[in-house]
Design a protein around this motif. Structure first.
Motif, PDB file in Angstrom:
ATOM      1  N   LEU A 139      40.874  23.755  -1.430  1.00  0.00           N
ATOM      2  CA  LEU A 139      40.847  22.291  -1.504  1.00  0.00           C
ATOM      3  C   LEU A 139      41.359  21.802  -2.852  1.00  0.00           C
ATOM      4  O   LEU A 139      42.057  20.799  -2.954  1.00  0.00           O
ATOM      5  CB  LEU A 139      39.424  21.794  -1.275  1.00  0.00           C
ATOM      6  N   THR A 140      40.993  22.542  -3.901  1.00  0.00           N
ATOM      7  CA  THR A 140      41.429  22.159  -5.249  1.00  0.00           C
ATOM      8  C   THR A 140      42.941  22.247  -5.358  1.00  0.00           C
ATOM      9  O   THR A 140      43.608  21.384  -5.949  1.00  0.00           O
ATOM     10  CB  THR A 140      40.785  23.080  -6.297  1.00  0.00           C
ATOM     11  N   GLU A 141      43.527  23.282  -4.776  1.00  0.00           N
ATOM     12  CA  GLU A 141      44.989  23.432  -4.807  1.00  0.00           C
ATOM     13  C   GLU A 141      45.674  22.249  -4.112  1.00  0.00           C
ATOM     14  O   GLU A 141      46.691  21.727  -4.579  1.00  0.00           O
ATOM     15  CB  GLU A 141      45.377  24.744  -4.137  1.00  0.00           C
ATOM     16  N   LYS A 142      45.058  21.808  -2.962  1.00  0.00           N
ATOM     17  CA  LYS A 142      45.650  20.676  -2.246  1.00  0.00           C
ATOM     18  C   LYS A 142      45.588  19.416  -3.088  1.00  0.00           C
ATOM     19  O   LYS A 142      46.559  18.639  -3.180  1.00  0.00           O
ATOM     20  CB  LYS A 142      44.909  20.451  -0.928  1.00  0.00           C
ATOM     21  N   LEU A 143      44.434  19.185  -3.712  1.00  0.00           N
ATOM     22  CA  LEU A 143      44.281  17.986  -4.537  1.00  0.00           C
ATOM     23  C   LEU A 143      45.243  18.007  -5.713  1.00  0.00           C
ATOM     24  O   LEU A 143      45.833  16.981  -6.081  1.00  0.00           O
ATOM     25  CB  LEU A 143      42.836  17.893  -5.046  1.00  0.00           C
ATOM     26  N   GLU A 144      45.356  19.196  -6.351  1.00  0.00           N
ATOM     27  CA  GLU A 144      46.289  19.313  -7.471  1.00  0.00           C
ATOM     28  C   GLU A 144      47.724  19.038  -7.031  1.00  0.00           C
ATOM     29  O   GLU A 144      48.524  18.446  -7.750  1.00  0.00           O
ATOM     30  CB  GLU A 144      46.191  20.718  -8.086  1.00  0.00           C
ATOM     31  N   TYR A 145      48.059  19.466  -5.779  1.00  0.00           N
ATOM     32  CA  TYR A 145      49.401  19.250  -5.242  1.00  0.00           C
ATOM     33  C   TYR A 145      49.678  17.748  -5.102  1.00  0.00           C
ATOM     34  O   TYR A 145      50.698  17.233  -5.580  1.00  0.00           O
ATOM     35  CB  TYR A 145      49.523  19.958  -3.890  1.00  0.00           C
ATOM     36  N   TRP A 146      48.725  17.020  -4.443  1.00  0.00           N
ATOM     37  CA  TRP A 146      48.960  15.583  -4.241  1.00  0.00           C
ATOM     38  C   TRP A 146      48.859  14.813  -5.539  1.00  0.00           C
ATOM     39  O   TRP A 146      49.500  13.764  -5.717  1.00  0.00           O
ATOM     40  CB  TRP A 146      47.934  15.036  -3.222  1.00  0.00           C
ATOM     41  N   LYS A 147      48.019  15.341  -6.446  1.00  0.00           N
ATOM     42  CA  LYS A 147      47.949  14.701  -7.753  1.00  0.00           C
ATOM     43  C   LYS A 147      49.285  14.816  -8.479  1.00  0.00           C
ATOM     44  O   LYS A 147      49.774  13.864  -9.123  1.00  0.00           O
ATOM     45  CB  LYS A 147      46.831  15.370  -8.576  1.00  0.00           C
TER      46      LYS A 147
ATOM     47  N   ILE B  76      22.059  26.058   4.326  1.00  0.00           N
ATOM     48  CA  ILE B  76      23.192  25.865   3.417  1.00  0.00           C
ATOM     49  C   ILE B  76      24.512  25.987   4.173  1.00  0.00           C
ATOM     50  O   ILE B  76      25.458  25.229   3.940  1.00  0.00           O
ATOM     51  CB  ILE B  76      23.126  26.887   2.268  1.00  0.00           C
ATOM     52  N   PHE B  77      24.568  26.954   5.121  1.00  0.00           N
ATOM     53  CA  PHE B  77      25.793  27.144   5.904  1.00  0.00           C
ATOM     54  C   PHE B  77      26.085  25.892   6.740  1.00  0.00           C
ATOM     55  O   PHE B  77      27.225  25.419   6.794  1.00  0.00           O
ATOM     56  CB  PHE B  77      25.638  28.364   6.805  1.00  0.00           C
ATOM     57  N   LEU B  78      25.023  25.357   7.402  1.00  0.00           N
ATOM     58  CA  LEU B  78      25.225  24.176   8.234  1.00  0.00           C
ATOM     59  C   LEU B  78      25.631  22.972   7.391  1.00  0.00           C
ATOM     60  O   LEU B  78      26.535  22.216   7.754  1.00  0.00           O
ATOM     61  CB  LEU B  78      23.935  23.861   9.009  1.00  0.00           C
ATOM     62  N   LYS B  79      24.933  22.819   6.241  1.00  0.00           N
ATOM     63  CA  LYS B  79      25.294  21.698   5.361  1.00  0.00           C
ATOM     64  C   LYS B  79      26.709  21.864   4.828  1.00  0.00           C
ATOM     65  O   LYS B  79      27.465  20.905   4.694  1.00  0.00           O
ATOM     66  CB  LYS B  79      24.304  21.620   4.204  1.00  0.00           C
ATOM     67  N   GLY B  80      27.064  23.125   4.513  1.00  0.00           N
ATOM     68  CA  GLY B  80      28.409  23.382   4.023  1.00  0.00           C
ATOM     69  C   GLY B  80      29.461  23.073   5.078  1.00  0.00           C
ATOM     70  O   GLY B  80      30.528  22.541   4.777  1.00  0.00           O
ATOM     71  N   LYS B  81      29.092  23.386   6.335  1.00  0.00           N
ATOM     72  CA  LYS B  81      30.027  23.102   7.429  1.00  0.00           C
ATOM     73  C   LYS B  81      30.206  21.597   7.591  1.00  0.00           C
ATOM     74  O   LYS B  81      31.322  21.101   7.784  1.00  0.00           O
ATOM     75  CB  LYS B  81      29.485  23.718   8.719  1.00  0.00           C
ATOM     76  N   GLU B  82      29.059  20.863   7.515  1.00  0.00           N
ATOM     77  CA  GLU B  82      29.142  19.410   7.618  1.00  0.00           C
ATOM     78  C   GLU B  82      29.943  18.834   6.447  1.00  0.00           C
ATOM     79  O   GLU B  82      30.771  17.931   6.625  1.00  0.00           O
ATOM     80  CB  GLU B  82      27.738  18.814   7.632  1.00  0.00           C
ATOM     81  N   SER B  83      29.669  19.366   5.254  1.00  0.00           N
ATOM     82  CA  SER B  83      30.390  18.876   4.073  1.00  0.00           C
ATOM     83  C   SER B  83      31.881  19.152   4.184  1.00  0.00           C
ATOM     84  O   SER B  83      32.712  18.349   3.769  1.00  0.00           O
ATOM     85  CB  SER B  83      29.830  19.540   2.806  1.00  0.00           C
ATOM     86  N   SER B  84      32.219  20.306   4.762  1.00  0.00           N
ATOM     87  CA  SER B  84      33.636  20.644   4.937  1.00  0.00           C
ATOM     88  C   SER B  84      34.318  19.635   5.851  1.00  0.00           C
ATOM     89  O   SER B  84      35.446  19.202   5.594  1.00  0.00           O
ATOM     90  CB  SER B  84      33.770  22.052   5.516  1.00  0.00           C
ATOM     91  N   GLY B  85      33.588  19.239   6.948  1.00  0.00           N
ATOM     92  CA  GLY B  85      34.160  18.240   7.850  1.00  0.00           C
ATOM     93  C   GLY B  85      34.368  16.909   7.149  1.00  0.00           C
ATOM     94  O   GLY B  85      35.414  16.263   7.313  1.00  0.00           O
ATOM     95  N   GLU B  86      33.349  16.523   6.347  1.00  0.00           N
ATOM     96  CA  GLU B  86      33.472  15.260   5.613  1.00  0.00           C
ATOM     97  C   GLU B  86      34.617  15.326   4.610  1.00  0.00           C
ATOM     98  O   GLU B  86      35.389  14.373   4.460  1.00  0.00           O
ATOM     99  CB  GLU B  86      32.158  14.963   4.892  1.00  0.00           C
ATOM    100  N   LEU B  87      34.737  16.453   3.926  1.00  0.00           N
ATOM    101  CA  LEU B  87      35.801  16.598   2.936  1.00  0.00           C
ATOM    102  C   LEU B  87      37.179  16.608   3.590  1.00  0.00           C
ATOM    103  O   LEU B  87      38.150  16.077   3.042  1.00  0.00           O
ATOM    104  CB  LEU B  87      35.592  17.885   2.127  1.00  0.00           C
ATOM    105  N   ASN B  88      37.262  17.226   4.768  1.00  0.00           N
ATOM    106  CA  ASN B  88      38.548  17.208   5.486  1.00  0.00           C
ATOM    107  C   ASN B  88      38.946  15.781   5.841  1.00  0.00           C
ATOM    108  O   ASN B  88      40.116  15.396   5.735  1.00  0.00           O
ATOM    109  CB  ASN B  88      38.452  18.058   6.746  1.00  0.00           C
ATOM    110  N   ALA B  89      37.941  14.973   6.276  1.00  0.00           N
ATOM    111  CA  ALA B  89      38.226  13.579   6.591  1.00  0.00           C
ATOM    112  C   ALA B  89      38.668  12.825   5.342  1.00  0.00           C
ATOM    113  O   ALA B  89      39.607  12.013   5.379  1.00  0.00           O
ATOM    114  CB  ALA B  89      36.984  12.918   7.195  1.00  0.00           C
ATOM    115  N   ILE B  90      37.982  13.102   4.222  1.00  0.00           N
ATOM    116  CA  ILE B  90      38.350  12.453   2.960  1.00  0.00           C
ATOM    117  C   ILE B  90      39.764  12.845   2.549  1.00  0.00           C
ATOM    118  O   ILE B  90      40.563  12.018   2.104  1.00  0.00           O
ATOM    119  CB  ILE B  90      37.340  12.831   1.858  1.00  0.00           C
ATOM    120  N   ILE B  91      40.081  14.143   2.718  1.00  0.00           N
ATOM    121  CA  ILE B  91      41.422  14.627   2.350  1.00  0.00           C
ATOM    122  C   ILE B  91      42.493  13.970   3.229  1.00  0.00           C
ATOM    123  O   ILE B  91      43.558  13.573   2.745  1.00  0.00           O
ATOM    124  CB  ILE B  91      41.481  16.154   2.468  1.00  0.00           C
ATOM    125  N   ASN B  92      42.173  13.849   4.524  1.00  0.00           N
ATOM    126  CA  ASN B  92      43.137  13.193   5.425  1.00  0.00           C
ATOM    127  C   ASN B  92      43.360  11.732   5.010  1.00  0.00           C
ATOM    128  O   ASN B  92      44.494  11.235   5.006  1.00  0.00           O
ATOM    129  CB  ASN B  92      42.632  13.248   6.869  1.00  0.00           C
TER     130      ASN B  92
END
Length: 454
Positions: free
Chosen positions: A415-423, A276-292
């Motif tokens: 992440l939610t705070e960032k999305l709410e900010y850009w929203k 779960i930690f490794l998947k979470g780490k991978e997901s975090s990287g993907e989400l960071n790319a999506i956020i960028n």
């Protein structure tokens, strides 16, 4: 002493008496107190009745001096098959010869004739109480035997002496460990404990037992073949009648499978947690790319909105400029028409008419340009508005999708705070467009604006 009728009602008696009157009268009286009274007229009949109902008779009450077979001889025969049944003699004789024989036959008591009924019932009540206590002890003993059988079948049972040398092990222990009973008798209790177990465990156990205290805990043991098994052990001291410690008895439950299962579950949980930690780490990287990527799109949208604002300002300025020029031409036309009405010179009039004709043509041309500019301005504004609304809807939809993904990952709150900010930034951009539209409505010609934004 009071008579307990319930206890007496538990008794079934054999009454032997050769005197018919005494036998009938006393048996009738005893029948009111006892459950059953069997009667016989002599020792021979009494012996036959006893053999017939031996398992059903609790006490024998008999005369001594009777025909065919005396009471003493009858009891001698009874004792050959039953050494425990209580016997009471009712006799008119009290000489030493009969008393000595009665003692040899382990007679419970004797009653002197004529029989004192109260005395008889009192003795019978004492006997019933003794028999009831023996019955209860026997019942408890049977229950204890049942408990022992249940424990023996489902648990390991060991007994030791005061030196903690093994004196008994049950079959269940032999089945688990592979030892025979003969192999362990005389061996130390600690020889069963696995070498990995801390020595303080055995010391605490022996100390508690020698202090006549119980000990409970988990012990890791080893079988005859070196395999490991774990038991939940409950150990107590065995005591002598004087209350001195004579040894121990240990009841142990094999919990090896439970311990192994728990260990397997812990390993599985650790493995799952790592994955779960490794998947979470991978997901975090993907989400960071999506956020960028999202930030880049928002930045592009802001630039587009800024360009749209500039284009709107330009259109508003040109519209106002055309409106001003139109008003100026209308004033000049009105002035020229007024002057033409009072001029007498024909040539001047013709010139003026020609000038007016040219002016009308120019006004018509300007009106056409103004209409074309209005159409162009309307199309540009509407197209810009549609593009911005489409972009905002797409962005909000993507925001919802990314928000759903972000909520299932670690550090969701950030992440939610960032999305709410850009929203909120996107919403501010939409509001900005609305404000520009309102400003355009307020500053431009109302007729033109109402046609543009109707």
């Amino acid at each position: 002493m009071s008579i307990d009728k319930k206890l007496l009602k538990r008794l079934k008696a054999l009454y032997v008496e050769d005197d018919d009157n005494i036998r009938n009268e006393l048996s009738s009286l005893l029948g009111n107190f006892f459950d059953t009274v069997y009667t016989a007229a002599n020792g021979e009949e009494g012996l036959a009745l006893f053999k017939e109902h031996q398992n059903d008779i609790d006490v024998v009450l008999s005369d001594i001096n009777m025909p065919k077979l005396t009471g003493i001889d009858m009891v001698k025969e009874i004792r050959k098959t039953d050494a425990k049944v209580p016997v009471m003699f009712a006799t008119a004789y009290s000489d030493n010869e009969y008393l000595a024989d009665a003692i040899k036959l382990r007679v419970y008591d004797y009653i002197i004739k004529p029989i004192d009924i109260r005395r008889l019932l009192t003795v019978m009540n004492d006997l019933a109480n003794v028999l009831y206590q023996e019955f209860m002890i026997e019942q408890q003993h049977k229950e204890l035997e049942k408990y022992k059988d249940v424990i023996d079948k489902n648990n390991i049972v060991l007994k030791t002496d005061t030196n903690f040398k093994i004196t008994y092990v049950n079959q269940h222990f032999c089945d688990i460990t592979g030892y025979d009973q003969e192999e362990l008798l005389g061996q130390g209790f600690d020889t069963l404990i696995h070498k990995d177990v801390n020595s303080t465990v055995y010391k605490d156990l022996t100390k508690a037992i020698l202090n006549n205290e119980s000990w409970n805990g988990k012990i890791k043991n080893q079988t005859k073949f070196g395999d490991t098994y774990v038991v939940d052990s409950y150990t107590i001291a065995t005591l002598s009648d004087a209350g001195e410690v004579t040894g121990t008895i240990s009841i142990q439950k094999d919990i090896t499978s439970d311990v192994n299962q728990k260990r397997d579950i812990q390993k599985a949980l650790i493995k799952d947690k790592s994955e779960i930690f490794l998947k979470g780490k991978e997901s975090s990287g993907e989400l960071n790319a999506i956020i960028n990527e999202l930030n880049k799109r928002i930045h592009d949208l802001q630039k587009l909105m800024k360009a749209s604002d500039l284009e709107k300002d330009r259109l508003v300025y040109n519209g106002e400029k055309l409106i001003t020029e139109n008003k100026k031409l209308q004033r000049e036309l009105a002035y020229a028409l007024k002057n033409a009405a009072v001029e007498e010179d024909t040539s001047s009039t013709l010139k003026l008419n020609k000038s007016n004709q040219d002016l009308k043509m120019e006004i018509k041309k300007l009106n056409e340009e103004q209409e074309a500019l209005k159409d162009e301005m309307q199309r540009a504004v509407l197209q810009t508005k549609v593009n911005l609304e489409t972009k905002i809807k797409e962005l909000e939809k993507q925001n919802k999708e990314y928000l759903f993904q972000i909520e299932s990952a670690e550090d969701v709150e950030t992440l939610t705070e960032k999305l709410e900010y850009w929203k909120s930034k996107a919403k501010e951009g939409a509001k900005r467009v609305e404000q520009l539209e309102r400003a355009l409505l307020n500053t431009g010609d109302k007729n033109i604006m109402s046609r543009l934004f109707k």
